[in-house]
Design a protein around this motif. Structure first.
Motif, PDB file in Angstrom:
ATOM      1  N   GLU A  75       0.829  -1.209   0.000  1.00 14.89           N
ATOM      2  CA  GLU A  75       0.000   0.000   0.000  1.00 14.89           C
ATOM      3  C   GLU A  75       0.864   1.260   0.000  1.00 14.89           C
ATOM      4  OE1 GLU A  75      -3.527   0.546  -0.207  1.00 14.89           O
ATOM      5  OE2 GLU A  75      -3.203  -1.458  -1.028  1.00 14.89           O
ATOM      6  N   ALA A  76       1.949   1.243   0.751  1.00 15.09           N
ATOM      7  CA  ALA A  76       2.848   2.405   0.805  1.00 15.09           C
ATOM      8  C   ALA A  76       3.483   2.650  -0.568  1.00 15.09           C
ATOM      9  CB  ALA A  76       3.925   2.193   1.868  1.00 15.09           C
ATOM     10  N   GLU A  79       0.813   4.033  -2.906  1.00 16.05           N
ATOM     11  CA  GLU A  79       0.551   5.441  -2.604  1.00 16.05           C
ATOM     12  C   GLU A  79       1.677   6.328  -3.137  1.00 16.05           C
ATOM     13  OE1 GLU A  79      -0.152   8.284   1.274  1.00 16.05           O
ATOM     14  OE2 GLU A  79      -0.753   6.176   1.393  1.00 16.05           O
ATOM     15  N   THR A  80       2.916   5.897  -2.979  1.00 17.92           N
ATOM     16  CA  THR A  80       4.059   6.658  -3.493  1.00 17.92           C
ATOM     17  C   THR A  80       3.959   6.812  -5.005  1.00 17.92           C
ATOM     18  OG1 THR A  80       5.474   5.865  -1.705  1.00 17.92           O
ATOM     19  CG2 THR A  80       6.585   6.690  -3.680  1.00 17.92           C
ATOM     20  N   MET A  82       1.250   6.579  -6.879  1.00 13.25           N
ATOM     21  CA  MET A  82       0.103   7.396  -7.231  1.00 13.25           C
ATOM     22  C   MET A  82       0.383   8.885  -7.016  1.00 13.25           C
ATOM     23  SD  MET A  82      -3.014   4.929  -5.972  1.00 13.25           S
ATOM     24  CE  MET A  82      -4.336   5.947  -6.630  1.00 13.25           C
ATOM     25  N   HIS A  83       1.093   9.195  -5.945  1.00 14.92           N
ATOM     26  CA  HIS A  83       1.496  10.597  -5.719  1.00 14.92           C
ATOM     27  C   HIS A  83       2.402  11.074  -6.852  1.00 14.92           C
ATOM     28  CE1 HIS A  83      -0.100  12.052  -1.948  1.00 14.92           C
ATOM     29  NE2 HIS A  83       0.179  10.888  -1.362  1.00 14.92           N
ATOM     30  N   LEU A  88      -3.130  11.354  -6.494  1.00 11.34           N
ATOM     31  CA  LEU A  88      -3.613  11.590  -5.126  1.00 11.34           C
ATOM     32  C   LEU A  88      -3.440  13.039  -4.763  1.00 11.34           C
ATOM     33  CD1 LEU A  88      -2.323   8.505  -3.136  1.00 11.34           C
ATOM     34  CD2 LEU A  88      -4.627   8.945  -3.909  1.00 11.34           C
TER      35      LEU A  88
END
Length: 88
Positions: A75-76, A79-80, A82-83, A88
């Protein structure tokens, strides 16, 4: 006294019997697997008929198979990424 050919033929029969038993066992397991797969499809159809999202349920099942740390790491990273893509 048995000849070498007779001994090899005997070993071949034992190997053939053992191979047949293994194949038959695998076939039975494949049948069971199909039955279980059909049962899972039925559960998903029931969930959908009750208003649940089957894709979300499948995702939860996949997550629950993983170790908590493994899931958190994935997940981390997600998220990285996607940023980085401005999502995000």
């Amino acid at each position: 006294m048995a000849s070498m050919a007779d001994e090899n033929a005997g070993e071949g029969n034992v190997a053939a019997d053992e191979l047949r038993l293994l194949i038959e066992r695998a076939e039975r397991l494949e049948e069971e697997k199909k039955g279980i797969s059909d049962d899972i499809k039925d559960v998903m159809a029931e969930a959908k008929s009750r208003g649940y999202d089957a894709k979300a349920i499948r995702k939860i099942l996949a997550i629950r198979k993983k170790k908590k740390e493994e899931y958190q790491e994935e997940e981390a990273i997600l998220e990285t990424y996607m940023h980085a893509l401005g999502m995000l």
